[in-house]
Design a protein around this motif. Structure first.
Motif, PDB file in Angstrom:
ATOM      1  N   ARG A 165      93.152  74.343  26.027  1.00  0.00           N
ATOM      2  CA  ARG A 165      93.188  75.642  25.483  1.00  0.00           C
ATOM      3  C   ARG A 165      92.823  76.539  26.692  1.00  0.00           C
ATOM      4  N   VAL A 166      93.910  77.369  26.465  1.00  0.00           N
ATOM      5  CA  VAL A 166      93.753  78.559  27.391  1.00  0.00           C
ATOM      6  C   VAL A 166      93.291  79.885  26.493  1.00  0.00           C
ATOM      7  N   GLN A 171      92.931  84.311  30.370  1.00  0.00           N
ATOM      8  CA  GLN A 171      94.023  83.428  30.766  1.00  0.00           C
ATOM      9  C   GLN A 171      93.402  82.170  31.793  1.00  0.00           C
ATOM     10  N   THR A 172      92.071  81.620  31.175  1.00  0.00           N
ATOM     11  CA  THR A 172      91.624  80.514  31.819  1.00  0.00           C
ATOM     12  C   THR A 172      91.403  79.159  31.055  1.00  0.00           C
ATOM     13  N   LEU A 173      91.495  78.142  31.663  1.00  0.00           N
ATOM     14  CA  LEU A 173      91.360  76.943  30.758  1.00  0.00           C
ATOM     15  C   LEU A 173      90.053  76.906  30.426  1.00  0.00           C
ATOM     16  N   ASP A 185      89.949  78.345  38.296  1.00  0.00           N
ATOM     17  CA  ASP A 185      90.889  79.573  38.095  1.00  0.00           C
ATOM     18  C   ASP A 185      92.112  78.747  38.462  1.00  0.00           C
ATOM     19  N   LYS A 187      95.073  79.968  37.292  1.00  0.00           N
ATOM     20  CA  LYS A 187      96.049  80.993  37.389  1.00  0.00           C
ATOM     21  C   LYS A 187      96.028  81.912  38.487  1.00  0.00           C
ATOM     22  N   MET A 200     100.002  81.081  30.996  1.00  0.00           N
ATOM     23  CA  MET A 200      99.556  79.798  30.794  1.00  0.00           C
ATOM     24  C   MET A 200      99.503  79.714  29.317  1.00  0.00           C
ATOM     25  N   ASP A 201      99.723  78.342  28.792  1.00  0.00           N
ATOM     26  CA  ASP A 201      99.375  78.236  27.498  1.00  0.00           C
ATOM     27  C   ASP A 201      99.204  76.598  27.258  1.00  0.00           C
ATOM     28  N   ASN A 202      98.666  76.081  26.144  1.00  0.00           N
ATOM     29  CA  ASN A 202      98.395  74.755  26.154  1.00  0.00           C
ATOM     30  C   ASN A 202      99.900  74.017  25.735  1.00  0.00           C
TER      31      ASN A 202
END
Ligand code: ZN
Length: 409
Positions: A165-166, A171-173, A185, A187, A200-202
């Motif tokens: 999940r982001v 915008q971090t995991l 990090d 990104k 970013m996205d899952n």
């Protein structure tokens, strides 16, 4: 006249609910999106056909087209053949625009270049090493090499699909139990290394976005995509919108506990859906049935089932039944029109699809159960979805005007 199905395809998902707000800005935005959608779906297409199909005035279409040309979204190309009269110049998407994409998996990364039409210009995979700093440095090196290989393209940015999940704000995991990376990090590291902006996205959302932008979801406003591999992930489209929830955590059905006495889960819980219906669950069932599962992967289990190993078949069918049972809560919660299924389980879908379906039909509260649709090429879907993340950022009036050619260094 414009049909809803036309609006639903292509560049940006237009939510017609906004039409009721009807401020002139929103109307202008929507007209623009509709024109862009139509160009994408019907390219090559003339201005006259755009006006006819959208129901917009010719002059409105011309203004929008000028703007889209200026912003490089589209290009004028071929001249239409007509038996008589003026020959219109046809419009199409500018496929000189490209996006660098990365699909990060627990054991490997795939780096690719995708153009605005979703075509792959390059694609390479590399093993993912456990040190995140070094792994990301390798990915960045690969991205730069690919960019150099396609130096004539104009790069719009970088999209990354992640096994976790982001948080949409930072915008971090924030949750990736199967990646086992310390907090890092990604990104910031890629942006610093490439000089390009990163989205970013899952992986589940990436697949869903791919189906929305490049796929077969004409007119569908409620859909759930479920990935079934080492874990279970979900992406949710509700009322035409991708649902992210607080910190991007919406859709974690895989971690809803189903059996309080079930096995421990990577999330720290017990008996989560994913401990009962993932690839790992199938392998555990096989062991429990006395099968020799030492170190085998789930595709080996599927192979053994095909070869007549009764324990292997039973193990996979048990996984499929639990998958179907868990989908009942998804259906009760969201009432999707369609459930897209992807991940490792697809290799055994001809055997398991009907088992999953059988779990769904008796429990639908009203009407017919949702369509269960396998997404065959999930790697392709994740990569195209990563491209769609970048395009989505740029769509509508949010896209800044810029010089005609700009190559990232
Ligand atoms: Zn869990």
């Amino acid at each position: 006249m414009l049909r809803i199905a036309d609006v639903k395809r292509g560049i940006r998902r237009v939510d017609l609910a906004y039409a009721q707000l009807a401020s002139s800005d929103i109307a202008r935005d929507m007209n623009r999106d509709v024109v862009l959608e139509l160009i994408r779906a019907r390219q090559p297409i003339s201005r006259a056909d755009l006006a006819r199909l959208s129901g917009l005035q010719r002059s409105t279409v011309s203004l929008i087209v000028e703007e889209l040309l200026e912003e490089d979204w589209i290009r004028e190309g071929a001249v239409a053949r007509r038996p008589r009269g003026r020959r219109p110049t046809l419009l199409g998407l500018n496929d000189d625009l490209a996006i660098v994409v990365c699909d990060l998996r627990p054991t490997q990364a795939i780096v690719a270049v995708v153009d605005l039409n979703g075509r792959f210009l390059s694609r390479e995979s590399l093993p993912l090493i456990s040190d995140p700093g070094r792994a990301v440095a390798q990915i960045i090196a690969r991205m730069k090499k690919m960019q150099q290989r396609h130096a004539q393209k104009s790069f719009e940015g970088i999209g990354v699909s992640l096994p976790g999940r982001v948080d949409p704000d930072s915008q971090t995991l924030i949750f990736a139990p199967n990646l086992k990376w310390p907090r890092y990090d990604i990104k910031k590291a890629i942006e610093r290394g490439t000089g390009m902006k990163v989205e970013m996205d899952n992986a589940a959302n990436a697949c869903l976005l791919s189906e929305l932008w490049f796929g077969r979801m004409d007119g569908v406003r409620n859909a759930v995509l479920i990935t079934v591999s080492e874990g279970i992930g979900a992406g949710v489209l509700a009322n035409g919108q991708l649902v992210s929830g607080k910190q991007g955590m919406a859709g974690e059905f895989g971690h809803i506990p189903i059996d309080p006495n079930g096995p421990g889960c990577a999330c720290g819980g017990r008996g989560c859906w994913e401990t009962l219906a993932s690839s790992r669950a199938a392998l555990r069932y096989y062991r429990e049935l006395g099968g020799a599962s030492d170190g085998i992967a789930v595709n080996e289990l599927m192979k053994r089932a095909e070869e007549g190993d009764a324990s292997a078949s039973k193990a996979l069918e048990k996984q499929a039944r639990f998958l179907g049972q868990g989908l009942r809560m998804v259906i009760a919660a969201l009432a999707p029109e369609i459930i897209l299924v992807t991940g490792e389980i697809l290799a055994a879908w001809p055997r398991l699809g009907s088992v999953v379906e059988a779990e769904l039909s008796p429990v639908v509260l009203a009407g017919t159960p949702p369509r269960l649709v396998p997404v065959e090429e999930s790697e392709v879907a994740r990569l195209r979805g990563a491209a769609a993340m970048v395009l989505q950022r740029h769509s509508g009036y949010r896209r800044a005007r810029r010089p005609k050619s700009r190559l990232a260094s």
